[in-house]
Design a protein around this motif. Sequence first.
Motif: not given
Lengths: 134, 175
Positions: A95-99, A103-106
């Motif tokens: 979950e943490r890695q997905a977030i 964020r990076i993608a954003n």
Amino acid sequence: MHFSEDELRAALKRQDPGPQFTQRVMASLNQAAKEPSVQRPAGIRPPWLSLRRLRRALAGVLGMVILLAGGLGYWQHQENERKRQQELVLAREAERQAIVALRIANDKLNRVFQRVKDSQQAGAKAPLIQKERL
Amino acid sequence: MALAVCGEETAFAEIIREHQSMVFSIAWHYLGDRSLSEDVAQEVFLELYQRLATIQSAAHSTFWLRRVAVHRSIDQGRKQQNRREQELESIPEPCAERSGSDVLLHQRLRQTLGALPEKQRMVLVLRYQEEMGPGEIAEIMNMPVNTVKSTLHRTLEEMRRKLVRKIGEARYAFF
């Protein structure tokens, strides 16, 4: 035919079983003493097969089975719990890695968007400059 | 008795010698079979040996032996009921006294006794072999005293009737 009570007494006079009777009884007594199983009344099980012992053994075996089953159940429960905790940790990490990835993608999208916007604004200003040069 | 209780074999052998004729004769007069009677007597003495600790005195041992001999004989008699009459006719008597007495009458008396029902037979054996009174017989056989008295009276009458009938049949057969 008549008979008197004395004649009946004489007819039923005590008889001796014979001279060897005492020896025979003593011999069978000695034999019975040598073989303990002989003294056991007929129809009764040998000591190792007595009902009380069988019951005790059965209760012991039953107790062992219950203890083993309980132990096995507890161990399995503990194992399941450990696996669940492990999966939970893995899920939180994912979950943490997905977030972080989101964020990076954003950020990247924002930068692209900004550049597109900047290039559009630059495109709109260029004809004016050319007109001014002319 | 005390020595026998302590495990002294010679003392127990002496008890056997003292009572063997009583125990054997109860079985013999009731069953009419020598080997069966010996087996019953042997069984009774083996049982006595196992229960010596519970016997308090010589009189108690006599009472106990009589009582057990009576009941073991009745038990054995029930097992052998179907064979009793033929055996009484065919088997010779042990150590029978033949001098100075009516041997034929005694033999017929024993045969008639052998054909009686079990309780009547045992009451007669205890009364005329053991010289016991109706009270003692009642105690050993678990019967009321009055029943013992009436059984004795009735059995003697029945024996007389049977003997008369037997003699009559013998005469017819002979002539």
